[in-house]
Design a protein around this motif. Structure first.
Motif, PDB file in Angstrom:
ATOM      1  N   TYR A 230       6.473   4.967  27.174  1.00  0.00           N
ATOM      2  CA  TYR A 230       4.779   4.755  27.200  1.00  0.00           C
ATOM      3  C   TYR A 230       4.410   6.218  27.217  1.00  0.00           C
ATOM      4  CZ  TYR A 230       0.091   3.217  28.211  1.00  0.00           C
ATOM      5  OH  TYR A 230      -1.322   3.048  28.121  1.00  0.00           O
ATOM      6  N   ALA A 231       4.751   6.926  27.939  1.00  0.00           N
ATOM      7  CA  ALA A 231       4.276   8.254  28.068  1.00  0.00           C
ATOM      8  C   ALA A 231       4.553   8.807  26.855  1.00  0.00           C
ATOM      9  CB  ALA A 231       5.178   8.975  29.207  1.00  0.00           C
ATOM     10  N   GLY A 232       5.641   8.876  26.266  1.00  0.00           N
ATOM     11  CA  GLY A 232       5.850   9.544  24.847  1.00  0.00           C
ATOM     12  C   GLY A 232       5.101   8.948  23.922  1.00  0.00           C
ATOM     13  N   GLY A 233       4.763   7.720  23.932  1.00  0.00           N
ATOM     14  CA  GLY A 233       3.557   6.984  22.908  1.00  0.00           C
ATOM     15  C   GLY A 233       2.255   7.903  23.027  1.00  0.00           C
ATOM     16  N   VAL A 234       1.912   7.882  24.512  1.00  0.00           N
ATOM     17  CA  VAL A 234       0.674   8.371  24.709  1.00  0.00           C
ATOM     18  C   VAL A 234       0.520   9.956  24.104  1.00  0.00           C
ATOM     19  CG1 VAL A 234      -0.701   9.431  26.459  1.00  0.00           C
ATOM     20  CG2 VAL A 234       0.159   7.314  26.846  1.00  0.00           C
ATOM     21  N   ALA A 235       1.649  10.617  24.257  1.00  0.00           N
ATOM     22  CA  ALA A 235       1.859  12.198  23.755  1.00  0.00           C
ATOM     23  C   ALA A 235       1.684  12.126  22.109  1.00  0.00           C
ATOM     24  CB  ALA A 235       2.856  12.775  24.307  1.00  0.00           C
ATOM     25  N   ALA A 236       2.466  11.304  21.613  1.00  0.00           N
ATOM     26  CA  ALA A 236       2.639  10.975  20.140  1.00  0.00           C
ATOM     27  C   ALA A 236       1.356  10.956  19.402  1.00  0.00           C
ATOM     28  CB  ALA A 236       3.500  10.116  19.733  1.00  0.00           C
ATOM     29  N   VAL A 237       0.516   9.834  20.324  1.00  0.00           N
ATOM     30  CA  VAL A 237      -0.748   9.250  19.394  1.00  0.00           C
ATOM     31  C   VAL A 237      -1.835  10.352  19.743  1.00  0.00           C
ATOM     32  CG1 VAL A 237      -2.648   7.657  19.644  1.00  0.00           C
ATOM     33  CG2 VAL A 237      -0.096   7.053  19.878  1.00  0.00           C
ATOM     34  N   LEU A 238      -1.979  10.803  20.922  1.00  0.00           N
ATOM     35  CA  LEU A 238      -3.029  11.653  21.376  1.00  0.00           C
ATOM     36  C   LEU A 238      -2.902  13.274  20.791  1.00  0.00           C
ATOM     37  CD1 LEU A 238      -3.904  10.409  24.717  1.00  0.00           C
ATOM     38  CD2 LEU A 238      -4.872   9.937  22.586  1.00  0.00           C
ATOM     39  N   PHE A 239      -1.521  13.608  20.899  1.00  0.00           N
ATOM     40  CA  PHE A 239      -1.478  15.208  20.548  1.00  0.00           C
ATOM     41  C   PHE A 239      -0.463  15.503  19.672  1.00  0.00           C
ATOM     42  CE2 PHE A 239      -1.809  14.345  25.342  1.00  0.00           C
ATOM     43  CZ  PHE A 239      -2.904  14.994  25.507  1.00  0.00           C
ATOM     44  N   SER A 240       0.112  14.393  18.834  1.00  0.00           N
ATOM     45  CA  SER A 240       1.034  14.891  17.742  1.00  0.00           C
ATOM     46  C   SER A 240       0.577  14.639  16.372  1.00  0.00           C
ATOM     47  CB  SER A 240       2.531  14.075  17.986  1.00  0.00           C
ATOM     48  OG  SER A 240       2.833  14.376  19.173  1.00  0.00           O
ATOM     49  N   PRO A 241       1.126  15.168  15.322  1.00  0.00           N
ATOM     50  CA  PRO A 241       0.667  14.933  14.050  1.00  0.00           C
ATOM     51  C   PRO A 241       0.794  13.289  13.570  1.00  0.00           C
ATOM     52  CG  PRO A 241       2.057  16.611  13.883  1.00  0.00           C
ATOM     53  CD  PRO A 241       2.196  16.151  15.265  1.00  0.00           C
ATOM     54  N   ALA A 242       0.075  12.897  12.558  1.00  0.00           N
ATOM     55  CA  ALA A 242      -0.174  11.662  12.395  1.00  0.00           C
ATOM     56  C   ALA A 242       1.377  11.005  12.240  1.00  0.00           C
ATOM     57  CB  ALA A 242      -1.290  11.176  11.100  1.00  0.00           C
ATOM     58  N   ALA A 243       2.082  11.964  11.292  1.00  0.00           N
ATOM     59  CA  ALA A 243       3.313  11.349  10.786  1.00  0.00           C
ATOM     60  C   ALA A 243       4.300  11.228  12.273  1.00  0.00           C
ATOM     61  CB  ALA A 243       3.997  12.456   9.769  1.00  0.00           C
ATOM     62  N   VAL A 244       4.179  11.869  13.053  1.00  0.00           N
ATOM     63  CA  VAL A 244       5.003  11.720  14.264  1.00  0.00           C
ATOM     64  C   VAL A 244       4.833  10.676  15.058  1.00  0.00           C
ATOM     65  CG1 VAL A 244       5.826  12.848  16.294  1.00  0.00           C
ATOM     66  CG2 VAL A 244       5.516  14.403  14.365  1.00  0.00           C
TER      67      VAL A 244
END
Length: 268
Positions: A230-244
């Motif tokens: 879940y924490a990885g999902g938050v980081a991916a959605v909020l702080f990572s590029p769209a592809a990631v």
């Protein structure tokens, strides 16, 4: 010799003021406790409505991002409600309405309906989500009993860990947030390939109405690795590029859909 009497009136007024401030703080904390999960549901609703507006303005990438935010919020509101012992009928209604808006209406607009058949597919998707939410709102607990005075017939979906056969921690049919996350991730990863999206939507409709068994994973109340996901999902959605973010959410949702009990069961 003169005796000065203490200002009793001032002491009493100060004591009343202090007690009233403490009572006010207690009421504020109690209000926050009771409505923290409702606030997350309202945030999910706002994300869904914003996604609808983005789709109407053909800003589909923003729409997908908002759907993924709604997905994360939906996983969090139930956990917060249970941890704070703040389940209520209002919370159940807010959760249902937010889910229908975000994972039904807003997600269906990603299909970009332009003709009769496209429109029928979008309507079918919305109705599948509607059926899922009605199913979870109208069943009975399987041997778990009511909680905090909530009637079994009115048991909130965010606490819905029952199964009609009496097996706890099990859903019937694919929960709509995972279907929405899969469609949003597919859109972002393929650049909005409409044909692939519509095929995926048909498959998700079948999964939602199939009434197969899916675990109530309780991501934020389960094993540590699920909390890290879940924490990885938050980081991916909020702080990572769209592809990631799209790849991460696609892998997450696909693993739940294909390997529900092998990976996401509460005992896994």
């Amino acid at each position: 010799m003169w005796m000065v009497s203490p200002p009793v009136g001032i002491f009493q007024s100060t004591k009343k003021l202090f007690l009233s401030e403490r009572a006010g703080q207690g009421q504020t904390l109690e209000f926050i406790r009771k409505n923290a999960a409702n606030g997350l549901s309202v945030a999910n609703l706002v994300a869904g409505l914003s996604s609808v507006l983005c789709s109407l303005n053909r800003q589909y990438h923003h729409s997908c991002w908002l759907l993924l935010v709604g997905f994360l919020l939906d996983l969090a509101d139930g956990a917060v409600a249970r941890q704070l012992d703040a389940c209520s009928a209002l919370g159940a209604k807010l959760d249902d309405f937010a889910d229908f808006t975000t994972f039904g209406l807003a997600t269906a607009l990603l299909l970009q309906p332009q003709g009769v058949l496209d429109g029928l597919l979008a309507i079918a998707y919305v109705m599948a989500v509607f059926a899922r939410l009605c199913f979870f709102s109208s069943g009975k607990l399987g041997g778990l009993g009511g909680i905090r005075g909530v009637l079994e017939d009115d048991f909130p979906p965010r606490l819905n860990v029952w199964h009609p056969a009496g097996i706890p921690f099990t859903y019937r049919g694919l929960p709509c947030p995972y279907a929405s996350s899969l469609l949003a991730g597919t859109f972002l990863l393929t650049g909005g390939n409409v044909t692939l999206l519509r095929v995926t939507a048909i498959i998700m409709i079948l999964f939602m109405v199939d009434r197969g068994f899916y675990p109530h994973d309780k991501v934020l109340e389960s094993q540590l690795w699920k909390k890290l996901v879940y924490a990885g999902g938050v980081a991916a959605v909020l702080f990572s590029p769209a592809a990631v973010a799209s790849i991460y959410c696609l892998a997450w949702s696909t693993s739940y859909i294909i390997f529900p009990f092998a990976i996401w069961s509460c005992k896994a």
